[in-house]
Design an enzyme around this catalytic site. Structure first.
Site, PDB file in Angstrom:
ATOM      1  N   SER A  84      86.543  13.071  38.463  1.00 48.30           N
ATOM      2  CA  SER A  84      87.202  13.620  37.371  1.00 48.30           C
ATOM      3  C   SER A  84      88.626  12.330  37.311  1.00 48.30           C
ATOM      4  CB  SER A  84      88.057  14.777  37.906  1.00 48.30           C
ATOM      5  OG  SER A  84      88.616  14.791  39.006  1.00 48.30           O
ATOM      6  N   HIS A  85      88.703  11.719  38.392  1.00 47.54           N
ATOM      7  CA  HIS A  85      89.524  10.360  38.261  1.00 47.54           C
ATOM      8  C   HIS A  85      88.910   9.019  38.353  1.00 47.54           C
ATOM      9  CE1 HIS A  85      92.122  13.858  39.518  1.00 47.54           C
ATOM     10  NE2 HIS A  85      93.160  13.151  39.136  1.00 47.54           N
ATOM     11  N   GLU A  97      90.047  18.508  35.840  1.00 48.57           N
ATOM     12  CA  GLU A  97      89.053  19.406  35.969  1.00 48.57           C
ATOM     13  C   GLU A  97      88.800  20.404  34.706  1.00 48.57           C
ATOM     14  OE1 GLU A  97      86.504  19.514  38.362  1.00 48.57           O
ATOM     15  OE2 GLU A  97      87.565  17.802  39.277  1.00 48.57           O
TER      16      GLU A  97
END
Length: 337
Positions: free
Chosen positions: A46-47, A188
């Site tokens: 997600s990053h 998320e």
């Protein structure tokens, strides 16, 4: 494996190329690309590359200033400040960390405030590096408002992560805690919105304050605080450090990290580094070993950050599985397709 397997070095090089191609300076691109590669290496998708198109878009539209030059100042002997000048937080943090570490080693404790920055990504990525220098470190970062106070509907605080990293005495971190004030990080929800997938109940509320499993409605509503009122309290604590003490925008004044609306968010980060021996009388390592042994006896040896460490070990052994689609997007953004 789902397709393309890469290496952290390749991901970092191509990500830096993509960022430079969209207007980032060498320094800004290098700092952020290293963090993106580390997120992929540690399994924090997600990053990682998932966010690269947004970074490039925000460089193009001016939400982040790719040519910003962060400036370091020292208003007090152990108080350091970096003005990120609306650039990425990563370059500002990289500028401030050597001075923070040196000050904490010399005086036992020191702080570093980052103001006027854009999204620092994985907070634990930053705190782990300070722990590797032998220091205990607390980190805070605020975000645009997405959490409502208990009993309210309007968001006034961000998901506001905090992190604690503890040195292992061998040039690494014994463990890293990195958690947001919400049940899950907002990224998320964004990831599932892009994929057209529902979110679990309990993650977020719609604009009317009702629980929702629709990520699109969640992004128009508020994030659920972890532990209900306790999560709200944690978000407020982080806001005091990362916004108020850093002189950065509070979440209510920051533009969104997603989309192109608004100018630079100008949010902030705050780090407190402590040398472990002065306050403990040299007993820190022994006391930490006792705590870790007792904790591990109840968890089969697991410590906070264990999943990231396991993913890191797999990446070193097998490479980083980024998938064909992500690799194609990376090449396109870098102009290497």
């Amino acid at each position: 494996m789902s397709g393309r397997v890469s290496t952290p070095a390749e991901i970092e090089a191509l990500a830096a190329q993509a960022l430079r191609r969209h207007g980032a300076s060498d320094a800004q691109a290098a700092s952020l690309a290293a963090a993106i590669a580390a997120a992929e290496r540690d399994g924090i998708k997600s990053h990682g590359l998932m966010y690269l198109p947004t970074y490039c878009e925000h460089l193009t539209c001016g939400k982040v200033l790719g040519r910003a030059e962060p400036a370091l100042s020292r208003p007090a002997p152990v108080s350091l400040v970096v003005d990120a000048a609306s650039g990425f937080a990563h370059a500002a943090i990289d500028l401030g960390f050597p001075a923070l570490i040196a000050a904490a080693e010399a005086h036992g404790i020191a702080s570093l405030a980052i103001r006027n920055s854009y999204n620092c990504g994985v907070l634990g990525y930053h705190t782990e590096r300070v722990a590797a220098a032998g220091l205990v470190v607390l980190g805070f970062t605020n975000a645009p408002a997405s959490i409502a106070p208990s009993g309210a509907r309007k968001p006034v605080l961000g998901t506001n992560p905090w992190s604690l990293a503890v040195p292992d005495g061998e040039g690494g971190a014994k463990f890293v805690i990195d958690q947001s004030a919400s049940v899950v990080a907002k990224s998320e929800v964004m990831k599932r919105a892009r994929a057209g997938e529902p979110i679990p109940e309990g993650w977020a509320f719609d604009a009317e304050g009702h629980p929702t499993t629709d990520p699109a409605l969640a992004l128009k509503g508020t994030m659920a605080p972890a532990g209900r009122y306790k999560g709200v309290g944690a978000a407020l604590m982080v806001e005091v450090f990362a916004a108020c003490l850093a002189g950065a925008n509070p979440g209510i004044a920051a533009s969104p990290f997603s989309g192109t609306a608004g100018g630079p968010p100008r949010t902030g980060q705050f780090f407190i580094a402590l040398a472990p021996d002065p306050s403990s009388g040299g007993a820190f390592a022994d006391r930490l070993a006792m705590v870790v042994a007792a904790f591990g006896a109840e968890t089969d040896g697991r410590l906070p950050g264990g999943k990231r460490r396991a993913a890191r070990a797999r990446s070193v052994r097998d490479g980083v599985d980024i998938g064909d689609d992500a690799y194609a997007t990376l090449l396109k953004l870098a102009g290497a397709d």
